[in-house]
Each structure stands twice: as structure tokens, then as C-alpha cells.
Design a protein around this motif. Structure first.
Motif, PDB file in Angstrom:
ATOM      1  N   GLU A 103       0.865  -1.169   0.000  1.00  0.00           N
ATOM      2  CA  GLU A 103       0.000   0.000   0.000  1.00  0.00           C
ATOM      3  C   GLU A 103       0.905   1.223   0.000  1.00  0.00           C
ATOM      4  OE1 GLU A 103      -4.122   0.673   2.079  1.00  0.00           O
ATOM      5  OE2 GLU A 103      -2.537   1.120   3.530  1.00  0.00           O
ATOM      6  N   THR A 104       0.842   2.011  -1.071  1.00  0.00           N
ATOM      7  CA  THR A 104       1.783   3.110  -1.264  1.00  0.00           C
ATOM      8  C   THR A 104       1.224   4.463  -0.854  1.00  0.00           C
ATOM      9  OG1 THR A 104       1.020   3.334  -3.564  1.00  0.00           O
ATOM     10  CG2 THR A 104       2.955   1.934  -3.156  1.00  0.00           C
ATOM     11  N   HIS A 105      -0.093   4.557  -0.653  1.00  0.00           N
ATOM     12  CA  HIS A 105      -0.659   5.853  -0.299  1.00  0.00           C
ATOM     13  C   HIS A 105      -2.014   5.674   0.363  1.00  0.00           C
ATOM     14  CE1 HIS A 105      -2.898   9.680  -1.046  1.00  0.00           C
ATOM     15  NE2 HIS A 105      -1.724  10.212  -0.790  1.00  0.00           N
ATOM     16  N   VAL A 106      -2.247   6.437   1.426  1.00  0.00           N
ATOM     17  CA  VAL A 106      -3.568   6.549   2.060  1.00  0.00           C
ATOM     18  C   VAL A 106      -3.895   8.032   2.110  1.00  0.00           C
ATOM     19  CG1 VAL A 106      -4.964   6.119   4.102  1.00  0.00           C
ATOM     20  CG2 VAL A 106      -3.187   4.477   3.443  1.00  0.00           C
ATOM     21  N   GLY A 107      -4.961   8.424   1.432  1.00  0.00           N
ATOM     22  CA  GLY A 107      -5.293   9.833   1.305  1.00  0.00           C
ATOM     23  C   GLY A 107      -6.010  10.407   2.517  1.00  0.00           C
ATOM     24  N   LEU A 160      -8.064  12.696  -4.321  1.00  0.00           N
ATOM     25  CA  LEU A 160      -8.042  11.680  -3.270  1.00  0.00           C
ATOM     26  C   LEU A 160      -6.696  10.966  -3.179  1.00  0.00           C
ATOM     27  CD1 LEU A 160     -11.577  10.122  -3.858  1.00  0.00           C
ATOM     28  CD2 LEU A 160     -10.881  11.523  -1.901  1.00  0.00           C
ATOM     29  N   THR A 161      -6.023  10.813  -4.307  1.00  0.00           N
ATOM     30  CA  THR A 161      -4.738  10.113  -4.320  1.00  0.00           C
ATOM     31  C   THR A 161      -3.548  11.046  -4.137  1.00  0.00           C
ATOM     32  OG1 THR A 161      -4.634  10.238  -6.744  1.00  0.00           O
ATOM     33  CG2 THR A 161      -5.624   8.261  -5.780  1.00  0.00           C
ATOM     34  N   ARG A 198     -11.976   8.284   1.377  1.00  0.00           N
ATOM     35  CA  ARG A 198     -10.558   8.465   1.120  1.00  0.00           C
ATOM     36  C   ARG A 198     -10.069   7.323   0.231  1.00  0.00           C
ATOM     37  NH1 ARG A 198      -7.527   7.090   6.915  1.00  0.00           N
ATOM     38  NH2 ARG A 198      -8.274   4.936   7.131  1.00  0.00           N
ATOM     39  N   ALA A 199      -8.928   7.534  -0.397  1.00  0.00           N
ATOM     40  CA  ALA A 199      -8.373   6.540  -1.309  1.00  0.00           C
ATOM     41  C   ALA A 199      -7.224   5.798  -0.647  1.00  0.00           C
ATOM     42  CB  ALA A 199      -7.879   7.213  -2.587  1.00  0.00           C
ATOM     43  N   ARG A 200      -7.205   4.482  -0.879  1.00  0.00           N
ATOM     44  CA  ARG A 200      -6.083   3.648  -0.460  1.00  0.00           C
ATOM     45  C   ARG A 200      -5.513   3.022  -1.731  1.00  0.00           C
ATOM     46  NH1 ARG A 200      -6.990   2.846   5.340  1.00  0.00           N
ATOM     47  NH2 ARG A 200      -5.028   1.684   5.329  1.00  0.00           N
ATOM     48  N   ILE A 221     -11.647   3.087  -2.850  1.00  0.00           N
ATOM     49  CA  ILE A 221     -12.242   4.253  -2.212  1.00  0.00           C
ATOM     50  C   ILE A 221     -12.980   3.783  -0.968  1.00  0.00           C
ATOM     51  CG2 ILE A 221     -13.788   6.213  -2.467  1.00  0.00           C
ATOM     52  CD1 ILE A 221     -11.261   6.248  -4.250  1.00  0.00           C
ATOM     53  N   GLU A 222     -12.431   4.136   0.175  1.00  0.00           N
ATOM     54  CA  GLU A 222     -12.969   3.725   1.471  1.00  0.00           C
ATOM     55  C   GLU A 222     -14.026   4.726   1.943  1.00  0.00           C
ATOM     56  OE1 GLU A 222     -11.238   2.799   5.991  1.00  0.00           O
ATOM     57  OE2 GLU A 222      -9.929   3.585   4.412  1.00  0.00           O
ATOM     58  N   ILE A 223     -15.131   4.211   2.480  1.00  0.00           N
ATOM     59  CA  ILE A 223     -16.178   5.046   3.063  1.00  0.00           C
ATOM     60  C   ILE A 223     -16.081   4.908   4.576  1.00  0.00           C
ATOM     61  CG2 ILE A 223     -18.637   5.580   3.102  1.00  0.00           C
ATOM     62  CD1 ILE A 223     -18.916   3.912   0.537  1.00  0.00           C
TER      63      ILE A 223
END
Length: 241
Positions: A103-107, A160-161, A198-200, A221-223
Motif C-alpha cells: 500500500e503506497t498511499h492513504v489519502g 483523493l490520491t 478516502r483513497a487507499r 475508495i474507502e467510506i
């Protein structure tokens, strides 16, 4: 019968005929990978199905291109030449190879307000009542409120990213970063008005191309407060040097 129990029961048959699972698979199934592995011990089977599906799709595309060439009286397509990377491109490629599967990014969280939905409806002309009419949605929609357009979710991906923040570029040594397209898109769960999303991002593949590198990323896209994602995307990005 639960899906996990069914797969466990049919494990031997599916092992001999793995493509019977093909139509069931979507990017969202990777969200439950660990659950499948722990409950049904099917990691090797599912992994092989995913590999075979990807290999089969690539093979079909290559064969279709070859047949088209021959049918038009042209010589068959040759294999793509090996791309040799140099300098900053080679260094970034080597670095990203070690991060495949990570996982390279969590917005940051973003609230999807009615005003945001209405602005998108105005720009696109999509004023369908399930998005823009709160009173009717409360009375008639199964969601009991308005929901975001699916394409609004996609349009928010750059924000988001974090890929449009020029102050902190993801690839500072690159000359140009281009959105090359999407492999797959699914909307497993509606994003209701006033939800926080947010985006993971997970890195799935790194491929050398002429002048740079191509990345395949899985973006979920996480809710907030919801187990299922609002959207799962396979995104293709090209980085040029």
C-alpha cells in the motif's frame, strides 16, 4: 450456503477447472483475500486463477492482433522489443519493483456534500433525482438519501490520491506523469451524501516503456464507517523522464 463454504466444498473441482471462477472475480475480491486464505485455505487456487485470468487476457489480445494483421495481408506482429531503462528511470524502476504489492498511499478524508454532487451534476448535465433531489430520494430511493455519481468518484481520484499536489509530487524526478486509463472499475457500495471518503492505493505492477515506466495501481475508495468500498479501480499511470 456462504461463498467461503461453497468454495471450500468445491475446492477439488475448481482446482481442476479454475476458470469456473473467472466470472466471479472482480477487483473487490482482493479486499477479502485474507478472509478466503484463513477460512478456506484457498490462497494458491485463487492466486493461480488471477494469474491465469491475466495471462489469458493478454494472450487473447495478442492473438487477436496477430489474426487481424494476417487477415489484412500484413505480416504477423513481432514481439515487443525489450525496453532498456537508464538513469533516473532505471533507478525509480528498481525502487518500485521492491514495492509491488505494498500500500503506497492513504489519502485524506473528503466529505461528499450535496453542493459537491450538485456542482458535478451541473458540469456533466446528469441531474438524475437519485443524486440531486434529497426529498424524492428520501421518499423513493432504497438508500433513503441522495448518493454521489459514480463518475464523480472517478473525477475525485486525482485529489483523493494526492497526485495533483504540486508541492509534494509523488515522482519528483519525472518530467511528466500521465493518466493512461483504467483497466477495471467497480462500485460495490453507494457513496451517500455527507459521507467521508478516502483513497487507499496499492502498487500492482511496474513495466518499463519507451521513455519511462508504466504503473498499474489498485485504488480502493474507502467510506468511513462502512466495510465495503465505494469504488475499486485498476488505474494505469505512465511516468516519463
Amino acid at each position: 450456503m456462504k461463498v467461503v463454504d461453497f468454495l471450500k466444498h468445491k475446492r477439488e473441482i475448481l482446482a481442476q477447472h479454475p476458470f469456473e471462477l473467472k466470472d466471479w472475480l472482480s477487483p473487490a475480491i482482493r479486499d477479502y483475500w485474507r478472509e478466503f486464505q484463513q477460512k478456506a485455505h484457498l490462497h494458491p487456487l485463487l492466486g493461480r486463477v488471477l494469474d491465469l485470468q491475466g495471462e489469458s487476457q493478454d494472450a487473447r489480445q495478442q492473438e487477436a492482433a496477430r489474426v487481424t494483421q494476417v487477415a489484412n495481408g500484413q505480416p504477423a506482429l513481432a514481439q515487443d522489443p525489450v525496453v532498456e531503462l537508464e538513469g533516473e528511470a532505471a533507478a525509480l524502476y528498481a525502487e518500485l519493483q521492491t514495492r509491488i504489492g505494498e500500500e503506497t498511499h492513504v489519502g485524506e478524508w473528503l466529505q461528499v456534500t450535496q453542493a459537491l454532487i450538485n456542482q458535478f451534476a451541473t458540469v456533466t448535465g446528469d441531474h438524475q433525482w437519485i443524486h440531486t433531489d434529497p426529498e424524492r430520494a428520501a421518499a423513493e430511493s432504497p438508500f433513503k438519501t441522495t448518493i454521489a455519481h459514480g463518475f464523480l468518484t472517478l473525477a475525485l481520484l486525482p485529489q483523493l490520491t494526492g497526485s495533483v499536489d504540486e508541492s509534494t509530487p509523488e515522482f519528483p524526478t519525472a518530467r511528466m506523469v500521465v493518466n493512461f486509463g483504467l483497466e477495471q472499475v467497480r462500485f460495490p457500495y453507494p457513496i451517500k451524501v455527507d459521507s467521508n471518503i478516502r483513497a487507499r492505493t496499492k502498487l500492482s505492477r511496474v513495466t518499463p516503456i519507451k521513455g519511462g515506466i508504466e504503473l498499474l495501481k489498485e485504488i480502493k475508495i474507502e467510506i468511513e464507517g462502512i466495510r465495503r468500498p465505494g469504488c475499486v479501480i485498476e488505474s494505469v499511470t505512465r511516468i516519463y523522464f
